[in-house]
Design a protein around this motif. Structure first.
Motif, PDB file in Angstrom:
ATOM      1  N   GLN A  95       0.833  -1.200   0.000  1.00 26.48           N
ATOM      2  CA  GLN A  95       0.000   0.000   0.000  1.00 26.48           C
ATOM      3  C   GLN A  95       0.869   1.252   0.000  1.00 26.48           C
ATOM      4  O   GLN A  95       2.007   1.241   0.459  1.00 26.48           O
ATOM      5  N   LEU A  96       0.266   2.329  -0.491  1.00 26.00           N
ATOM      6  CA  LEU A  96       0.942   3.620  -0.613  1.00 26.00           C
ATOM      7  C   LEU A  96       0.050   4.691   0.003  1.00 26.00           C
ATOM      8  O   LEU A  96      -1.177   4.643  -0.133  1.00 26.00           O
ATOM      9  N   TYR A  97       0.673   5.659   0.696  1.00 26.73           N
ATOM     10  CA  TYR A  97      -0.058   6.778   1.295  1.00 26.73           C
ATOM     11  C   TYR A  97       0.445   8.081   0.681  1.00 26.73           C
ATOM     12  O   TYR A  97       1.647   8.262   0.480  1.00 26.73           O
ATOM     13  N   THR A  98      -0.484   8.995   0.429  1.00 25.64           N
ATOM     14  CA  THR A  98      -0.133  10.319  -0.086  1.00 25.64           C
ATOM     15  C   THR A  98      -0.878  11.382   0.706  1.00 25.64           C
ATOM     16  O   THR A  98      -2.045  11.199   1.067  1.00 25.64           O
ATOM     17  N   SER A  99      -0.201  12.497   0.969  1.00 26.03           N
ATOM     18  CA  SER A  99      -0.815  13.638   1.660  1.00 26.03           C
ATOM     19  C   SER A  99      -0.846  14.821   0.706  1.00 26.03           C
ATOM     20  O   SER A  99       0.009  14.947  -0.175  1.00 26.03           O
ATOM     21  N   SER A 100      -1.811  15.705   0.927  1.00 27.81           N
ATOM     22  CA  SER A 100      -2.022  16.766  -0.050  1.00 27.81           C
ATOM     23  C   SER A 100      -2.474  18.058   0.613  1.00 27.81           C
ATOM     24  O   SER A 100      -2.950  18.068   1.761  1.00 27.81           O
ATOM     25  N   MET A 101      -2.331  19.138  -0.105  1.00 31.99           N
ATOM     26  CA  MET A 101      -2.843  20.424   0.331  1.00 31.99           C
ATOM     27  C   MET A 101      -4.360  20.512   0.234  1.00 31.99           C
ATOM     28  O   MET A 101      -4.945  21.531   0.639  1.00 31.99           O
ATOM     29  N   ASP A 102      -5.018  19.473  -0.308  1.00 29.02           N
ATOM     30  CA  ASP A 102      -6.482  19.439  -0.303  1.00 29.02           C
ATOM     31  C   ASP A 102      -7.036  18.907   1.020  1.00 29.02           C
ATOM     32  O   ASP A 102      -8.215  18.564   1.105  1.00 29.02           O
ATOM     33  N   LYS A 103      -6.181  18.792   2.059  1.00 29.05           N
ATOM     34  CA  LYS A 103      -6.532  18.389   3.431  1.00 29.05           C
ATOM     35  C   LYS A 103      -6.781  16.895   3.571  1.00 29.05           C
ATOM     36  O   LYS A 103      -7.248  16.445   4.629  1.00 29.05           O
ATOM     37  N   SER A 104      -6.483  16.096   2.576  1.00 23.97           N
ATOM     38  CA  SER A 104      -6.817  14.673   2.624  1.00 23.97           C
ATOM     39  C   SER A 104      -5.562  13.808   2.647  1.00 23.97           C
ATOM     40  O   SER A 104      -4.482  14.217   2.201  1.00 23.97           O
ATOM     41  N   LEU A 105      -5.753  12.602   3.170  1.00 18.28           N
ATOM     42  CA  LEU A 105      -4.741  11.554   3.153  1.00 18.28           C
ATOM     43  C   LEU A 105      -5.338  10.371   2.404  1.00 18.28           C
ATOM     44  O   LEU A 105      -6.392   9.851   2.795  1.00 18.28           O
ATOM     45  N   LYS A 106      -4.690   9.953   1.323  1.00 17.99           N
ATOM     46  CA  LYS A 106      -5.234   8.880   0.490  1.00 17.99           C
ATOM     47  C   LYS A 106      -4.412   7.607   0.639  1.00 17.99           C
ATOM     48  O   LYS A 106      -3.182   7.649   0.760  1.00 17.99           O
ATOM     49  N   LEU A 107      -5.121   6.488   0.602  1.00 11.89           N
ATOM     50  CA  LEU A 107      -4.519   5.162   0.665  1.00 11.89           C
ATOM     51  C   LEU A 107      -4.721   4.479  -0.676  1.00 11.89           C
ATOM     52  O   LEU A 107      -5.853   4.372  -1.167  1.00 11.89           O
ATOM     53  N   TRP A 108      -3.595   3.995  -1.281  1.00 10.22           N
ATOM     54  CA  TRP A 108      -3.628   3.377  -2.606  1.00 10.22           C
ATOM     55  C   TRP A 108      -3.193   1.915  -2.498  1.00 10.22           C
ATOM     56  O   TRP A 108      -2.238   1.601  -1.786  1.00 10.22           O
ATOM     57  N   ASP A 109      -3.899   1.047  -3.211  1.00 13.15           N
ATOM     58  CA  ASP A 109      -3.519  -0.359  -3.304  1.00 13.15           C
ATOM     59  C   ASP A 109      -2.591  -0.513  -4.510  1.00 13.15           C
ATOM     60  O   ASP A 109      -2.989  -0.248  -5.654  1.00 13.15           O
ATOM     61  N   LEU A 110      -1.355  -0.929  -4.270  1.00 11.44           N
ATOM     62  CA  LEU A 110      -0.383  -1.021  -5.357  1.00 11.44           C
ATOM     63  C   LEU A 110      -0.578  -2.250  -6.229  1.00 11.44           C
ATOM     64  O   LEU A 110       0.021  -2.338  -7.304  1.00 11.44           O
ATOM     65  N   ARG A 111      -1.387  -3.200  -5.785  1.00 13.10           N
ATOM     66  CA  ARG A 111      -1.677  -4.356  -6.638  1.00 13.10           C
ATOM     67  C   ARG A 111      -2.675  -3.997  -7.737  1.00 13.10           C
ATOM     68  O   ARG A 111      -2.518  -4.380  -8.884  1.00 13.10           O
ATOM     69  N   THR A 112      -3.705  -3.262  -7.340  1.00 12.46           N
ATOM     70  CA  THR A 112      -4.742  -2.876  -8.303  1.00 12.46           C
ATOM     71  C   THR A 112      -4.540  -1.473  -8.854  1.00 12.46           C
ATOM     72  O   THR A 112      -5.229  -1.073  -9.782  1.00 12.46           O
ATOM     73  N   LYS A 113      -3.604  -0.705  -8.240  1.00 10.64           N
ATOM     74  CA  LYS A 113      -3.330   0.679  -8.644  1.00 10.64           C
ATOM     75  C   LYS A 113      -4.601   1.531  -8.569  1.00 10.64           C
ATOM     76  O   LYS A 113      -4.941   2.281  -9.476  1.00 10.64           O
ATOM     77  N   ARG A 114      -5.281   1.406  -7.422  1.00 10.87           N
ATOM     78  CA  ARG A 114      -6.495   2.181  -7.202  1.00 10.87           C
ATOM     79  C   ARG A 114      -6.502   2.768  -5.797  1.00 10.87           C
ATOM     80  O   ARG A 114      -5.870   2.236  -4.891  1.00 10.87           O
ATOM     81  N   CYS A 115      -7.240   3.860  -5.628  1.00 14.83           N
ATOM     82  CA  CYS A 115      -7.424   4.468  -4.314  1.00 14.83           C
ATOM     83  C   CYS A 115      -8.476   3.660  -3.554  1.00 14.83           C
ATOM     84  O   CYS A 115      -9.595   3.470  -4.050  1.00 14.83           O
ATOM     85  N   VAL A 116      -8.128   3.199  -2.367  1.00 12.28           N
ATOM     86  CA  VAL A 116      -9.052   2.379  -1.584  1.00 12.28           C
ATOM     87  C   VAL A 116      -9.640   3.135  -0.400  1.00 12.28           C
ATOM     88  O   VAL A 116     -10.622   2.675   0.192  1.00 12.28           O
ATOM     89  N   ASP A 117      -9.079   4.284  -0.040  1.00  9.11           N
ATOM     90  CA  ASP A 117      -9.636   5.032   1.093  1.00  9.11           C
ATOM     91  C   ASP A 117      -9.116   6.467   1.052  1.00  9.11           C
ATOM     92  O   ASP A 117      -7.992   6.732   0.601  1.00  9.11           O
ATOM     93  N   THR A 118      -9.933   7.385   1.513  1.00 11.17           N
ATOM     94  CA  THR A 118      -9.563   8.793   1.647  1.00 11.17           C
ATOM     95  C   THR A 118      -9.927   9.239   3.052  1.00 11.17           C
ATOM     96  O   THR A 118     -11.081   9.097   3.466  1.00 11.17           O
TER      97      THR A 118
END
Length: 474
Positions: A259-282
């Motif tokens: 899994q991958l996590y990204t933080s942003s100036m849009d106030k959100s933290l996103k969780l990405w599944d690297l197997r499917t290359k999709r966002c699974v949670d915000t």
């Protein structure tokens, strides 16, 4: 009772309960027969038949097998007591027994080779959770590589063997460096060129995902890009992910690369599944932009934001803990070990935190004129490196007792404090990011801050600064 008789008493307890139940059943049955005999209107054959039926029911209840009642009690009651061997076993014998049970469980589920791999993973996980005491920290001669980026370098990461460094800059490029020789390979990027094969805006963070042989980079263009970290010079990115609506300021990955996590100036933290290359949670919680990100433990990222707070997230429960002792925006966070992490702010303070306390465990103060821009700790250790906007690299050690050169007072023994372990090191530029390996410290330096141009000094340099690191583990 002595231990042998206590164990016998535990064993006889179910039998005593069965006898009490049987006695109550017999007494209750006889009283029911007496009431039926006295009942009005019961006469002749019908009354006699009812009495015989009641007596037969009482006899049937009284003849229930004790084994059946004991088994029903076991199903609804407490677990059976431990055997005499387990009760009297020594700690060493208990460890041996538990090890045999663990190996037996693995053997039933996996073949021999998989068991060996699982044991190796368990040993590595345990080693990661072990804390070390770092002593005698020393930095070697500085080496700066300034031919890779045209503008300020904003981020840096190291490979696990400290042989390769990766940087991103305001020139939209990502560069791979050989730590020993300084040889570089540039991954393309160009401002406002959407077909360049890379970033078309400033790069703000990079993360190496070694289990998947990938390098992730993020930036102002709001896109997560994946590169083959072994690819040759001028290779384009392999894949992209989109979803953020503001600049992406941080990226980290789980240790297993799932899994991958990204933080942003849009106030959100996103969780990405690297197997499917999709966002699974915000995840939302910050009331302003998120400026920095690090990984605490599996499923527990830690973030710092321009809302002056530090937040430790529990992704599986979709909640978080908030720490709010800073007076200005938090620009840097780093994890020291499985229990503690640190944050640095524009107010010049560095706080040491624990997930078990809302108050800082210790604090180091530089003053309002020393903006903390970067932090990085020795993993599993008690030493952290910090950089400021005025180009000073400092090192602190947190522990109990007085500082070096001070006399111990009665209250110092149990107090946790942060002390500088060496003189500040002057660096030719603003320190935008720090990566600490086992043998080297890498700093991303530039003429200006990674997020703006509040401090710009034409006499400084843009590049990657490397310094050999040596220390002893206690």
């Amino acid at each position: 009772l002595k231990p042998p008789f206590r164990a016998q008493a535990h064993a006889l307890a179910p039998i005593a309960m069965v006898l009490k139940k049987r006695k109550r059943a017999e007494v209750g049955g006889l009283s029911a027969v007496a009431k039926a005999a006295r009942r009005k209107g019961s006469s002749g054959a019908n009354g006699a038949a009812e009495q015989r039926s009641a007596a037969a029911a009482v006899a049937l209840d009284a003849n229930v097998d004790s084994d059946d009642e004991a088994s029903s009690d076991d199903m609804g009651g407490a677990a059976a007591p431990a055997s005499d061997e387990e009760f009297f076993e020594t700690p060493d014998e208990k460890r041996v027994r538990l090890a045999k049970e663990y190996l037996g469980k693995l053997g039933a589920e996996k073949p021999g080779e998989d068991i060996q791999q699982q044991l190796s993973r368990d040993v590595n996980d345990q080693a990661k959770r072990t804390k070390v005491i770092v002593e005698d920290v020393k930095l070697g001669e500085q080496r700066i590589h300034k031919q890779g980026h045209r503008f300020a370098v904003t981020c840096v990461c190291l490979s696990s063997d400290d042989t390769t460094a990766y940087t991103g800059g305001k020139d939209c490029t990502v560069v791979r460096w050989d730590v020993e020789t300084g040889k570089k390979a540039v991954f393309p990027g160009s401002r406002n060129r959407f077909d360049c094969g890379g970033h078309f805006e400033q790069v703000l963070s990079v993360c190496l995902i070694e289990p998947r042989s990938l390098l992730a980079s993020v930036g102002v263009d709001r896109v997560v890009r994946f590169w083959d970290h072994r690819a040759p010079h001028r290779s384009t990115c392999q894949d992209t992910l989109s979803g953020h609506t503001g600049s992406i300021t941080g990226v980290v990955a789980e240790a297993d690369g799932s899994q991958l996590y990204t933080s942003s100036m849009d106030k959100s933290l996103k969780l990405w599944d690297l197997r499917t290359k999709r966002c699974v949670d915000t995840l939302f919680g910050h009331v302003s932009g998120i400026g920095c990100l690090d990984m605490f433990t599996k499923g527990r990222p830690v973030t710092g934001g321009t809302d002056k707070t530090v937040r430790l997230w529990k992704v599986d429960k979709e909640t978080h803990l908030m720490f709010n002792r800073h007076a200005y925006a938090v620009d840097a966070v780093t994890v020291a070990d499985q229990d503690r992490f640190l944050s640095g702010s524009q107010d010049g303070n560095i706080h040491l935190w624990s997930h078990a306390s809302k108050k800082p465990l210790a604090t180091a103060t530089l003053g309002a004129n020393h903006w903390i821009t970067a932090l990085s700790a020795v993993r599993r250790g008690n030493v952290v490196f910090g950089g400021t906007v005025d180009g000073k690299l400092r090192c602190w050690r947190f522990g109990r007792g007085p500082a070096v050169g001070e006399e111990q007072t009665p209250g110092d023994k149990g107090m946790l404090r942060m002390t500088e372990v060496m003189e500040p090191v002057s660096v030719p530029g603003c320190i935008n990011a720090i990566a600490v390996g086992r043998k080297v410290v890498a700093c991303a330096v530039g003429k200006e801050h990674r997020l703006g141009r509040w401090y710009y000094d034409r006499s400084q340099k843009n590049g990657l600064l490397l310094m050999p690191l040596s220390y002893h583990e206690g």
